[in-house]
Every structure is written in C-alpha cells, then in structure tokens.
Write a protein that holds these residues in place. Structure first.
Motif, PDB file in Angstrom:
ATOM      1  N   MET A   1       0.993  -1.286  -0.052  1.00 48.96           N
ATOM      2  CA  MET A   1       0.178   0.049   0.089  1.00 48.96           C
ATOM      3  C   MET A   1       0.760   1.378  -0.097  1.00 48.96           C
ATOM      4  O   MET A   1       1.903   1.441   0.644  1.00 48.96           O
ATOM      5  N   GLU A   2       0.432   2.094  -0.835  1.00 47.11           N
ATOM      6  CA  GLU A   2       1.186   3.436  -1.126  1.00 47.11           C
ATOM      7  C   GLU A   2       0.905   4.539   0.219  1.00 47.11           C
ATOM      8  O   GLU A   2      -0.408   4.715   0.427  1.00 47.11           O
ATOM      9  N   LYS A   3       1.637   4.820   0.978  1.00 51.47           N
ATOM     10  CA  LYS A   3       1.483   5.658   2.125  1.00 51.47           C
ATOM     11  C   LYS A   3       1.602   7.204   1.616  1.00 51.47           C
ATOM     12  O   LYS A   3       2.199   7.522   0.746  1.00 51.47           O
ATOM     13  N   LEU A   4       0.911   7.894   2.571  1.00 51.55           N
ATOM     14  CA  LEU A   4       1.113   9.629   2.051  1.00 51.55           C
ATOM     15  C   LEU A   4       2.572   9.861   2.586  1.00 51.55           C
ATOM     16  O   LEU A   4       3.038   9.544   3.499  1.00 51.55           O
ATOM     17  N   THR A   5       2.948  10.915   1.795  1.00 49.15           N
ATOM     18  CA  THR A   5       4.064  11.738   2.354  1.00 49.15           C
ATOM     19  C   THR A   5       3.730  12.680   3.337  1.00 49.15           C
ATOM     20  O   THR A   5       2.814  12.991   3.652  1.00 49.15           O
ATOM     21  N   GLN A   6       4.872  12.879   4.151  1.00 47.64           N
ATOM     22  CA  GLN A   6       4.659  13.827   5.224  1.00 47.64           C
ATOM     23  C   GLN A   6       4.181  15.299   4.621  1.00 47.64           C
ATOM     24  O   GLN A   6       3.184  15.870   5.300  1.00 47.64           O
ATOM     25  N   GLU A   7       4.531  15.354   3.345  1.00 53.99           N
ATOM     26  CA  GLU A   7       3.974  16.770   2.912  1.00 53.99           C
ATOM     27  C   GLU A   7       2.490  16.670   2.518  1.00 53.99           C
ATOM     28  O   GLU A   7       1.693  17.729   2.847  1.00 53.99           O
ATOM     29  N   GLU A   8       2.059  15.316   2.140  1.00 60.35           N
ATOM     30  CA  GLU A   8       0.535  15.201   2.038  1.00 60.35           C
ATOM     31  C   GLU A   8      -0.328  15.428   3.260  1.00 60.35           C
ATOM     32  O   GLU A   8      -1.474  15.897   3.548  1.00 60.35           O
ATOM     33  N   ILE A   9       0.458  14.498   4.344  1.00 62.01           N
ATOM     34  CA  ILE A   9      -0.340  14.593   5.456  1.00 62.01           C
ATOM     35  C   ILE A   9      -0.370  16.159   6.250  1.00 62.01           C
ATOM     36  O   ILE A   9      -1.439  16.437   6.812  1.00 62.01           O
ATOM     37  N   ASN A  10       0.558  16.871   5.926  1.00 59.46           N
ATOM     38  CA  ASN A  10       0.523  18.262   6.269  1.00 59.46           C
ATOM     39  C   ASN A  10      -0.407  19.030   5.581  1.00 59.46           C
ATOM     40  O   ASN A  10      -1.192  19.834   6.482  1.00 59.46           O
ATOM     41  N   LYS A  11      -0.614  19.009   4.414  1.00 58.66           N
ATOM     42  CA  LYS A  11      -1.535  19.260   3.747  1.00 58.66           C
ATOM     43  C   LYS A  11      -3.089  19.197   4.466  1.00 58.66           C
ATOM     44  O   LYS A  11      -3.886  19.912   4.269  1.00 58.66           O
ATOM     45  N   LEU A  12      -3.247  17.912   4.543  1.00 58.58           N
ATOM     46  CA  LEU A  12      -4.656  17.333   5.201  1.00 58.58           C
ATOM     47  C   LEU A  12      -4.699  18.105   6.327  1.00 58.58           C
ATOM     48  O   LEU A  12      -5.979  18.406   6.692  1.00 58.58           O
ATOM     49  N   TYR A  13      -3.798  18.401   7.334  1.00 60.41           N
ATOM     50  CA  TYR A  13      -3.907  18.966   8.544  1.00 60.41           C
ATOM     51  C   TYR A  13      -4.226  20.419   8.094  1.00 60.41           C
ATOM     52  O   TYR A  13      -4.996  20.944   8.776  1.00 60.41           O
ATOM     53  N   GLU A  14      -3.679  21.081   6.931  1.00 63.47           N
ATOM     54  CA  GLU A  14      -3.959  22.416   6.899  1.00 63.47           C
ATOM     55  C   GLU A  14      -5.484  22.531   6.464  1.00 63.47           C
ATOM     56  O   GLU A  14      -6.089  23.364   6.835  1.00 63.47           O
TER      57      GLU A  14
END
Length: 173
Positions: A1-14
């Motif tokens: 399974m492909e995990k989100l990058t930290q940048e993508e996770i930070n964008k979701l938090y934003e």
C-alpha cells in the motif's frame, strides 16, 4: 500500500484546520469518525497508513455549509458532492476530507450502517489532539470504536483508498 508523504499529511492537516475553523466560527456541530477518530484517540495524529480525514455533520447543517461554500473553497479547495449527494468532499489535488451527512446519527450509505452513531451518545463533544489540530470526538467514543473496530486496542487494519482492490491487512499493535 502506498503511504502518504509527510507533505501530503501536512496538507490534510491544513485542510482540516481550514474547514473546522469555518465550521466552528459558524456554530456548526461536527465530529470525526472512522480512521480519523481512531487516529485521534490512539495516536493523537493521523494513522500512518490512512489517506483521508473523515468528519460528520448533521443533515440540517448542510444548507449553511453550502452557503459558506466560497469561504470553504477559498482559492485552493473544491467542495463537491459525492456518491449521489450522500456526502461531501473537500478536495485538493489527490487529497480529500470526507464530510459525511448524517440524519440523526444515521448514515445514508448502506455500507456505513454499522458506523451509525447513537446521537444521544455523541453530545457533548470532547476535544482531542490530532497532529497540529484539535478535533471534536463523540462523548461515548470508546463505545463507538468498540462497535466499529472491536480489536482497536490490540491490532490495526491497514486500508488505503489508492489500492483499487481495497485490500485490508491486519497487524498486531
């Protein structure tokens, strides 16, 4: 399974901060569900293999949310109906927040019926840390987690929307 990058996770938090600030400012009641609730309670953050955020609002609040659409979208996001207007998505590129529309705690989607909330046990909402955000969680969140994820304290199920087969993998904590 492909995990989100930290940048993508930070964008979701934003994205979450953006939408919840608008919901809170306009006195709309909302709370997290699913993997987001589990992540908030168990990890105080997104579960490392999760790839979206799930929140719930009541059906009666949808007209106000849609009236606030331009604020919600700003210059970055799109707020769109999904699954025949059964829920909304706040989208940015390949990231999204699902906004489930409940009618007195009941999901309109048949495959979500085991996720229904006893609305009497949702309120009063409690606050919980979720990464750099603060989210609302149901009053009886443990009861809901025990019903929805019976082994949530001892094992986890990896699930990723990007996997077209939607394979689930169980692992012990």
């Amino acid at each position: 399974m492909e995990k989100l990058t930290q940048e993508e996770i930070n964008k979701l938090y934003e994205m979450l901060k953006h939408i919840t600030n608008i919901l809170n400012k306009n006195s709309l009641k909302w709370w997290v569900k699913g993997g987001t609730l589990l992540g908030a309670v168990r990890h105080n953050a997104m579960i490392e293999w999760d790839d979206d955020i799930d929140i719930c609002i009541d059906k009666k609040d949808v007209p106000l949310l849609l009236w606030l659409k331009y604020q919600v979208e700003g210059n970055k996001y799109k707020l769109v109906y999904a699954s025949g207007k059964k829920y909304l998505k706040l989208k940015y590129d390949n990231l999204w927040i699902d906004i489930f529309i409940l009618d007195n705690g009941i999901f309109p989607q048949k495959h979500h019926q085991k996720s229904n909330f006893d609305i009497e046990k949702v309120f009063p909402l409690h606050k919980c840390k979720f990464g750099p955000c603060e989210v609302n969680i149901p009053n009886y969140y443990e009861e809901w987690l025990n019903k929805r994820f019976p082994t949530w304290r001892t094992e986890y199920i990896k699930y990723n929307h990007k996997d077209n087969k939607k394979n689930k993998t169980r692992e012990l904590i």
